[in-house]
Design a protein around this motif. Structure first.
Motif, PDB file in Angstrom:
ATOM      1  N   ARG A 182      51.705  36.728  44.792  1.00 21.91           N
ATOM      2  CA  ARG A 182      52.121  38.138  44.830  1.00 21.91           C
ATOM      3  C   ARG A 182      52.637  38.574  43.472  1.00 21.91           C
ATOM      4  O   ARG A 182      52.379  39.702  43.028  1.00 21.91           O
ATOM      5  N   ARG A 183      53.368  37.688  42.797  1.00 20.31           N
ATOM      6  CA  ARG A 183      53.892  38.019  41.473  1.00 20.31           C
ATOM      7  C   ARG A 183      52.739  38.265  40.498  1.00 20.31           C
ATOM      8  O   ARG A 183      52.793  39.183  39.662  1.00 20.31           O
ATOM      9  N   PHE A 184      51.685  37.454  40.605  1.00 22.56           N
ATOM     10  CA  PHE A 184      50.510  37.641  39.757  1.00 22.56           C
ATOM     11  C   PHE A 184      49.861  39.001  40.020  1.00 22.56           C
ATOM     12  O   PHE A 184      49.587  39.765  39.089  1.00 22.56           O
ATOM     13  N   ALA A 185      49.630  39.314  41.298  1.00 26.54           N
ATOM     14  CA  ALA A 185      49.009  40.600  41.645  1.00 26.54           C
ATOM     15  C   ALA A 185      49.878  41.762  41.178  1.00 26.54           C
ATOM     16  O   ALA A 185      49.369  42.756  40.628  1.00 26.54           O
ATOM     17  N   ASN A 186      51.180  41.646  41.366  1.00 31.99           N
ATOM     18  CA  ASN A 186      52.091  42.709  40.932  1.00 31.99           C
ATOM     19  C   ASN A 186      52.052  42.894  39.419  1.00 31.99           C
ATOM     20  O   ASN A 186      52.099  44.024  38.915  1.00 31.99           O
ATOM     21  N   SER A 187      51.963  41.784  38.684  1.00 30.61           N
ATOM     22  CA  SER A 187      51.921  41.841  37.226  1.00 30.61           C
ATOM     23  C   SER A 187      50.692  42.597  36.745  1.00 30.61           C
ATOM     24  O   SER A 187      50.776  43.420  35.823  1.00 30.61           O
ATOM     25  N   VAL A 188      49.548  42.334  37.372  1.00 31.64           N
ATOM     26  CA  VAL A 188      48.304  42.998  36.971  1.00 31.64           C
ATOM     27  C   VAL A 188      48.324  44.463  37.376  1.00 31.64           C
ATOM     28  O   VAL A 188      48.080  45.364  36.554  1.00 31.64           O
ATOM     29  N   LEU A 189      48.611  44.729  38.642  1.00 32.61           N
ATOM     30  CA  LEU A 189      48.544  46.091  39.160  1.00 32.61           C
ATOM     31  C   LEU A 189      49.604  46.994  38.533  1.00 32.61           C
ATOM     32  O   LEU A 189      49.353  48.186  38.308  1.00 32.61           O
TER      33      LEU A 189
END
Length: 365
Positions: free
Chosen positions: A135-142
């Motif tokens: 989730r942290r990865f997705a949040n970082s990108v988005l």
């Protein structure tokens, strides 16, 4: 596209004070482990994301014996002008982010101004650890590509914190819970739609890059799992209200979302070798790069930290072919093997700069 021309770092990790000028193309940082290569990469990341790529708390970023650090970078922006961005942080928790000496009213307003992607050995946590890492990865990108997404996540977390605090105190009020549930539902729908679209965009790119990197020996996929597949969050929260009250925390919502990485339809964490997992993670990050480049209209800064570790030479060759064959912008690469670095980079471009790291100091060579 923003290119980092110069950086000044003071009291960040093991870096006491350094001023460096970079190539607009490829920058190579050589040195043994523990000399500060990754700290330099993290400082560049910090200038874009206002936080470390590795440390959960800023207390781990202060050089030993100091109570503040600062990082400043001069960037050549996409319109040809130069802008200076800086971050300063004090041990008592005061953080200021500036653009051309003007303080941002909100730190989060800076996210997305200097798009960036990092590939590092720590990415293995995306496979081996819990859904929180993914989730942290997705949040970082988005969050870099969509300020509204970032605002929705911040608001969702704020309301979730209030709801959980009330449950923990054991004085849950049905009327107030209904208000919280309605607010969470609104933010969750927007977050879920963005994450679903992200996986839809990411999946074919990751699959194609992995085929190129691995020689087509396996196929990979990404699956998005969310409680919202079972209905609206408002209804789900109403159904589990008694359970939430008993457990004293919220048991449904997008804070439980996960992204399942698969190889030949099996979880990659169980069936993938170390080399296969590393190849998948490199493909994942390069797919992020391609998606961000398409969204922005120019390539983000790319940080490759010990990216050749655990990849055999055939996979390295395929990776380099991917890099050389794409419209890549400014790249920073670290490696402990000087001969390997030179063989890789000198064949890639004539416009490169080499630095050697030793004890937090960086010498141009």
């Amino acid at each position: 596209m923003p290119q980092l021309d110069k950086v000044a770092i003071q009291n960040f990790r093991n870096i006491e004070f350094q001023e460096l000028e970079f190539s607009p193309n490829v920058n190579c940082i050589l040195g043994n482990n523990g000399e500060g290569k990754t700290n330099l990469m993290d400082a560049i990341w910090y200038l874009s994301m206002t936080k470390s790529a590795f440390a959960a708390s800023d207390q781990f970023n202060f050089r030993h014996g100091t109570d503040s650090f600062s990082i400043a970078g001069t960037y050549r922006m996409e319109n040809g002008t130069q802008s200076r961005f800086s971050v300063s942080c004090e041990s008592r928790g005061v953080k200021k982010v500036r653009c051309n000496d003007k303080v941002y009213p909100k730190v989060s307003s800076h996210i997305g101004v200097l798009p960036i992607v990092m590939v590092s050995p720590s990415d293995v946590s995306l496979v081996s650890e819990s859904g929180e890492e993914r989730r942290r990865f997705a949040n970082s990108v988005l969050s870099q590509m969509d300020q509204m997404y970032l605002a929705n996540v911040q608001q969702y977390n704020r309301v979730l914190l209030q709801r959980n605090r009330m449950l923990k105190d054991g004085n849950a009020d049905d009327g107030l819970l209904s208000v919280f549930d309605s607010q969470l539902d609104t933010y969750a729908r927007a977050i879920g739609e963005s994450r679903k679209a992200f996986v839809s965009d990411l999946q074919p790119v990751v699959s194609s890059l992995y085929r190129s990197l691995s020689g087509g020996r396996e196929s990979v996929s990404i699956e998005y799992r969310t409680d919202l597949d079972r209905g609206s969050l408002r209804d789900l929260l109403a159904e589990c209200r008694d359970r939430d009250a008993a457990l004293r925390y919220t048991t449904a919502g997008v804070q439980r979302d996960d992204f399942i990485f698969k190889m030949d339809d099996y979880p990659i964490r169980r069936c993938g070798s170390q080399g296969q997992q590393k190849s998948f993670l490199v493909s994942l990050k390069f797919a992020q790069y391609e998606i961000m480049k398409k969204r922005y209209g120019f390539p983000p800064i790319l940080l490759l930290d010990d990216v050749f570790d655990k990849l055999d030479m055939s996979r390295i060759s395929n990776l380099l072919g991917m890099v050389a064959g794409s419209d890549f912008g400014q790249i920073f690469i670290t490696d402990s093997n000087k001969v390997r670095m030179a063989a890789i980079v000198d064949g890639l471009t004539a416009d490169r700069t080499y630095f050697e790291a030793a004890g937090g100091c960086f010498t141009r060579i």
